[in-house]
Structure formats: C-alpha cells, structure tokens
Design a protein around this motif. Structure first.
Motif, PDB file in Angstrom:
ATOM      1  N   THR A  40       0.829  -1.210   0.000  1.00 52.98           N
ATOM      2  CA  THR A  40       0.000   0.000   0.000  1.00 52.98           C
ATOM      3  C   THR A  40       0.864   1.262   0.000  1.00 52.98           C
ATOM      4  N   GLN A  41       1.891   1.252   0.793  1.00 51.42           N
ATOM      5  CA  GLN A  41       2.809   2.396   0.864  1.00 51.42           C
ATOM      6  C   GLN A  41       3.511   2.624  -0.475  1.00 51.42           C
ATOM      7  N   VAL A  43       2.320   1.873  -3.450  1.00 53.73           N
ATOM      8  CA  VAL A  43       1.344   2.438  -4.396  1.00 53.73           C
ATOM      9  C   VAL A  43       1.172   3.932  -4.151  1.00 53.73           C
ATOM     10  N   LYS A  44       1.031   4.336  -2.884  1.00 49.81           N
ATOM     11  CA  LYS A  44       0.886   5.758  -2.550  1.00 49.81           C
ATOM     12  C   LYS A  44       2.110   6.543  -2.991  1.00 49.81           C
ATOM     13  N   GLN A  45       3.253   5.979  -2.796  1.00 49.55           N
ATOM     14  CA  GLN A  45       4.483   6.669  -3.200  1.00 49.55           C
ATOM     15  C   GLN A  45       4.534   6.845  -4.727  1.00 49.55           C
ATOM     16  N   ARG A  46       4.079   5.791  -5.445  1.00 47.40           N
ATOM     17  CA  ARG A  46       4.093   5.871  -6.913  1.00 47.40           C
ATOM     18  C   ARG A  46       3.100   6.914  -7.424  1.00 47.40           C
ATOM     19  N   LEU A  47       1.944   7.012  -6.773  1.00 49.17           N
ATOM     20  CA  LEU A  47       0.957   8.034  -7.167  1.00 49.17           C
ATOM     21  C   LEU A  47       1.531   9.439  -6.973  1.00 49.17           C
ATOM     22  N   ALA A  48       2.222   9.648  -5.894  1.00 48.36           N
ATOM     23  CA  ALA A  48       2.844  10.962  -5.654  1.00 48.36           C
ATOM     24  C   ALA A  48       3.884  11.267  -6.722  1.00 48.36           C
ATOM     25  N   LYS A  72      -3.913   0.390  -9.782  1.00 51.00           N
ATOM     26  CA  LYS A  72      -5.123  -0.080  -9.074  1.00 51.00           C
ATOM     27  C   LYS A  72      -5.414  -1.553  -9.393  1.00 51.00           C
TER      28      LYS A  72
END
Length: 429
Positions: A40-41, A43-48, A72
């Motif tokens: 999860t972390q 994925v969030k980092q990649r979105l940023a 996703k």
C-alpha cells in the motif's frame, strides 16, 4: 515422583507442543500483514511520483491516468491473491487435531504402565502388614505374590529413602527367606554399614553368612560373632551360634569353649547339641591322630586311604546330568557344574554333599556320596529325603547368581546304597 509432579510435567510438555505447532502459523500471519502494508505504501508513493512527473511535464495526463489504472489493477489482483492464500483452515486443523489426539490415546493405551503403577501403589499400601509378617518370622507363610509385592514396595521405599537401614534389613530377610543368599547378604551388609551400632543387624548378617556354607563367609560370620560376644559375653544365643560356626570351620578350641557355655541350657534330646558333641569328638580324634602320626612318622595320606578302604558302604547317588534344549543354547559354556543335595524336610539350606566340576560336554555322570559332605555330622546318611540340584555356575559358588542355570529333583535316600538319579538343567536363574 508424586502424581502432582507427573501432572505438572505432562502439562508443560503439552503446552510446549502447542507453542511449537502455533508458532509458524502466527509468524506467517504477521508476515502477510506486513507485506500488505508495505505494498500500500509503495502504491501511494508511486501516485505521488506520477503527480510530480505531470507537473514537471515529463508525462501527459493521459499517461498518468493509464499508469494509475494499472496500479489499481495490480493492487486488486494482489489483494485477491492474499485473500485466497489466507483462506479458512479451521476444518483441516480440526481434523488434524482429532487424528493426533486419537493416535496419542491409542499409543498411550498400548505402552502405558498404569497397571504396574497401580500394582506398586497396592504393594506400598500392603507394606506395613507384610513387613510385620516378615519381621515376626512368618516369611514361610508369604505367597509368591506377597513376596513380589513386598520386594517391589521395599525397593520403592529404598529408592526414596536409601539411608533407611531398616528397609535394607527387611529386604535382606526377604531375599534370605527365598534362598537368594547373595542379594540377602548385600542388603544386610548395607544395613550394617548404615547402622554399625545396631547389634541386631550384625546378628542377622552373621546368620545369613552361615547359611551359605562358604568358608570365607563362615570365617566372616565367626569374626562378627566374636565382636558381639566381646560386647555381651553372657549372651547364650550368640555363644551357640559361635559354637556352630566354629564347628563348621573345624575350630576345636572355640567350639569347645562356647559349647561349654550353653551345654547345660540345651535340651537333652536337642539335635543341635548332639551334632556339636559329635563334631567335637571328631575334631578331638583328628587332633589325636595327627599327633600320633607326627610321633610315628606315618604319612596322613596312607592312613586316610586305609580308613577309606575299611569304611562301610557309602550312601549317595550316581547322577546323570543333562541339559534342556534352551539350556544347551543359552547356558554358560565356561565355569563350573555344581551338584549338591539339601534336606527336603527342613528349612536348612546348607548342602549335605557337594561336588564341583569344570563344565564339560553333556550328559555328565556325577557320584554324590557321604564322602562329599561339608560337615561330618551332616551327611546324606543322616537324611531321609533330599533335593538334588545341578547348577551351571560362572564363579563356582553355591550361592545363586544371575544368569546361571539349574535343575532339581527330589529323591529318597537309601542307607548304604548308591542310587541312580537323573537331573535335567532347564531353569535360568
């Protein structure tokens, strides 16, 4: 070990097994949770990073939306995999637990010693009654089951209290009552070493040593009795025992000395008194003969031969000793064959006649007569019924040792006649 200690140990072992089984499962569950948080972390980092790349003009909005959709989809696929991987395992675990418990119960039922534990508990409960019977001299009334229970209970008590001289003494008396002289002497010796000031223990040790008929044991018994008589010279029972053991050893001086102390206190028809008188006369005669021989210069061997030639017909047996099939394969091949006869009508375990030969090929013929007596006043000619025993011994001692083999047969004695007899060695001791 008490029952409470047993239950504590068993509970601890069960707890340990449960922890060993549960540890890998708990560890894997913790790892799965950590992996999920880590993904999860990421994925969030990649979105940023995608937002920053759009702002910097490195990628277009269309490329960003496409990359977000791919992230996703990857996250959904991974979540579905983890859900499938960590599915419900209660049923397999329950089945495994039931099977394990069933196997454990079956194995325990096959190998447990609860029957013997119960027998040991019953023996300990019966120990006071049986010990009282043994101490009162009624050991002959004990059954084989009583003897086994008493021996088990005494051993259990001695394991818990190895310094209990009374327990060792009871065990020694028990072994003595069933003819196990070696174990009896060892146990009584232990009791004497634990309580050297107890004169009753020393008297019992002397009695046990006297029953073996072995010269070394007789000399030791004589030494013990001398020490006891020095402390209590007026004790007539000790004096009588001293006279008997001295007579067995051929000690004329001590035999006469201590017989004189008890002579007037024994019944006129006492068999013991008659035997002692006969032995004293024999020893006195031997002393006179030796003195005459020394004065005349005649060799003792020549006189013995003449006496043997002029003696009356011997009483005894021509014995053929054979081996059973088991004894032929398992009995010792080296050592001694000991053939001896004991009185069948009394508790006196002393052999009336003994022959010892090196072990040879079987069958073996052995002649057992009055000439093989251990004491001149106690021979086959003085008995009416005997038990003739043939034993394969490793050490040559009449006393029983583990691993020896023997066979016995009862027979009547015919005066002035050599009877034929057959003995089969078929019992392992």
């Amino acid at each position: 070990m008490s029952w409470s200690e047993f239950y504590i140990i068993v509970s601890g072992l069960i707890t340990l097994v449960l922890l060993i089984v549960a540890f890998p499962w708990l560890r894997n569950k913790n790892h799965a949770k950590q992996d999920s948080l880590s993904n999860t972390q990421i994925v969030k980092q990649r979105l940023a990073e995608l937002d920053r790349e759009v702002q910097e003009g490195l990628i277009s909005e269309h490329d960003k939306r496409q990359a977000v959709d791919e992230l996703k989809l990857a996250l959904v696929d991974e979540s579905a995999f983890q859900s499938h991987k960590t599915g419900n395992a209660k049923l397999p675990l329950a089945i495994g637990a039931v099977l394990s418990i069933a196997c454990g119960v079956i194995v325990y039922a096959q190998v447990n010693q609860m029957g013997r534990v119960a027998q040991a508990a019953q023996a300990i409960e019966a120990l006071p009654e049986l010990s009282q019977q043994l101490a009162s001299g009624n050991a002959n009334n004990l059954t084989q089951r009583d003897i086994a229970s008493l021996a088990l209970a005494i051993r259990q008590r001695l394991r818990e209290e190895p310094e209990d001289d009374t327990g060792w003494m009871y065990f020694g008396r028990l072994m003595l009552s069933i003819g196990q002289e070696v174990q009896a002497i060892e146990a009584i010796d232990k009791a004497v070493s634990l309580a050297p000031s107890n004169s009753a223990n020393r008297i019992t040790l002397a009695q046990a040593l006297m029953t073996t008929g072995d010269v070394n044991n007789l000399e030791r018994a004589q030494s013990i009795l001398l020490g006891l008589l020095n402390d209590n010279p007026a004790n007539d029972n000790l004096a009588l025992m001293m006279a008997v053991v001295s007579a067995q050893l051929g000690d004329l001086e001590n035999t006469e000395r201590f017989y004189q102390q008890v002579e007037g206190k024994l019944p006129g028809d006492s068999d013991m008194a008659q035997r002692l008188v006969a032995r004293i006369k024999e020893l006195q005669g031997n002393t006179s003969e030796m003195a005459a021989l020394q004065n005349t210069g005649i060799e003792p061997a020549n006189v013995s031969t003449a006496q043997s030639d002029s003696s009356e017909a011997q009483t005894g047996f021509n014995i053929t000793v054979r081996l059973s099939d088991d004894a032929n394969t398992k009995a010792p091949k080296e050592g001694f064959l000991i053939v001896f006869a004991q009185d069948a009508n009394s508790d006196n375990k002393m052999p009336a006649a003994v022959v010892k030969l090196p072990i040879d090929d079987f069958p073996v013929s052995v002649t057992l007569t009055t000439e093989n007596a251990m004491m001149p006043q106690f021979t086959l000619a003085t008995l009416s019924d005997v038990v003739v025993t043939a034993r394969l011994s490793k050490d040559g001692n009449v006393a029983v040792s583990k691993g020896e083999w023997q066979g016995s047969v009862s027979a009547g004695v015919t005066a002035n006649e050599i009877s034929s007899l057959s003995v089969i060695i078929d019992k392992e001791l």
